[in-house]
Design an enzyme around this catalytic site. Sequence first.
Site, short mmCIF file in Angstrom:
data_model
loop_
_atom_site.label_atom_id
_atom_site.label_comp_id
_atom_site.label_asym_id
_atom_site.label_seq_id
_atom_site.Cartn_x
_atom_site.Cartn_y
_atom_site.Cartn_z
N ARG A 149 -3.60 -10.28 4.83
CA ARG A 149 -4.06 -10.41 3.35
C ARG A 149 -2.84 -9.85 2.50
NH1 ARG A 149 -6.27 -6.88 -0.36
NH2 ARG A 149 -8.07 -7.68 -1.49
N LYS A 175 0.70 -1.14 -0.10
CA LYS A 175 0.09 0.25 0.03
C LYS A 175 1.04 1.33 0.02
CE LYS A 175 -4.34 -1.93 1.38
NZ LYS A 175 -5.48 -2.15 2.28
N1 HH2 Z 1 -7.48 -3.88 0.96
C1 HH2 Z 1 -7.86 -3.80 -0.36
C2 HH2 Z 1 -8.94 -4.53 -0.85
N2 HH2 Z 1 -9.63 -5.05 -0.01
N3 HH2 Z 1 -10.00 -6.13 2.22
C3 HH2 Z 1 -9.51 -6.00 3.47
N4 HH2 Z 1 -10.24 -6.71 4.40
N5 HH2 Z 1 -8.53 -5.35 3.91
C4 HH2 Z 1 -7.77 -4.42 3.19
O1 HH2 Z 1 -6.95 -3.86 3.56
C5 HH2 Z 1 -7.99 -4.54 1.73
C6 HH2 Z 1 -9.31 -5.47 1.33
C7 HH2 Z 1 -7.06 -3.06 -1.34
O2 HH2 Z 1 -6.00 -3.88 -1.84
P1 HH2 Z 1 -6.06 -4.52 -3.36
O3 HH2 Z 1 -7.21 -5.43 -3.26
O4 HH2 Z 1 -4.73 -5.08 -3.59
O5 HH2 Z 1 -6.10 -3.41 -4.55
P2 HH2 Z 1 -7.49 -3.02 -5.31
O6 HH2 Z 1 -8.38 -2.45 -4.17
O7 HH2 Z 1 -6.88 -1.85 -6.16
O8 HH2 Z 1 -8.09 -4.20 -6.30
#
Ligand code: HH2
Length: 271
Positions: free
Chosen positions: A252, A218
């Site tokens: 995660r 992040k």
């Molecule tokens: N962060 C993201 C998405 N889902 N769910 C939980 N429970 N906690 C988190 O910190 C979290 C999440 C964002 O990360 P990512 O899925 O890699 O990116 P994007 O939202 O751009 O798909």
Amino acid sequence: MVDRSAPAPPRVWGIVNVTPDSFHDGGRHATTESAIAHARRLLAEGADVLDVGGESTRPGAEEVSVDEEVRRVAPVVRALAAVGVPVPISVDTRKAAVAEAALDAGATIVNDVSAGTHDPAMLALVARRGAGVVLMHSRGTPRTMQGQTAYADVVAEVRAHLAARAAVAEEAGVSPARIWVDPGIGFAKTAEQNLLLLRHLETLVGDGRPVLLGASRKSFLESLTGRRAEDRLAGSLACVVRALEAGVAAVRVHDVAATRDLLAVLAAFRA
Ligand code: HH2
């Protein structure tokens, strides 16, 4: 004497983003076939849960329609369930209709970054289906959240919000044993607020519910290291060390193999 007693290591949730625009891996696993292959790779690397998402929730992201999100996630979940993956499948969505399609396809956990505030039907659905749920702290929507970072005490407010949302989930009939809470690193928070939450993780863990931490690659890591998302693995692993020492239940992550290696070496130091 050195105290080598330690909390159980966090479970490792592997991220499967079936999206064209996720902040780190957008477009890399956007087809059903490539997402399934990626999920199987994460499984082989030692993922304890596969978290399948069809909508980016990065700051500024536009909302995806229910139909499109179902089209992205349901075939991936169905294919993984059909081959009998030996770990639970989670669906990362704010929408009850998408969650329902994923549960029908074989998912057993709903990871809702809005903690059931985006869709009023979500928590009743989770209860009805006997699913697990992740309740994550955020404010506003991905498009508006970075304009909503005013807190008097970010740690206290995140803890209070998560306790309140867990109470709402329990009132809706969700089993308390099936609720995780998540401080929502990067969601409606400045880099300094993310750091405060990481420094004070023990207080959230001490509230008694299993905590999931999502800090992988992040952007607050860029404020510390100057690195772009593709070069933030070391920073991400530092967050896993922090999760381990705080007694977090699950992390995660994008990088399952590296996270597993890190945990294996740390476990050997404590044996
Ligand atoms: N962060 C993201 C998405 N889902 N769910 C939980 N429970 N906690 C988190 O910190 C979290 C999440 C964002 O990360 P990512 O899925 O890699 O990116 P994007 O939202 O751009 O798909």
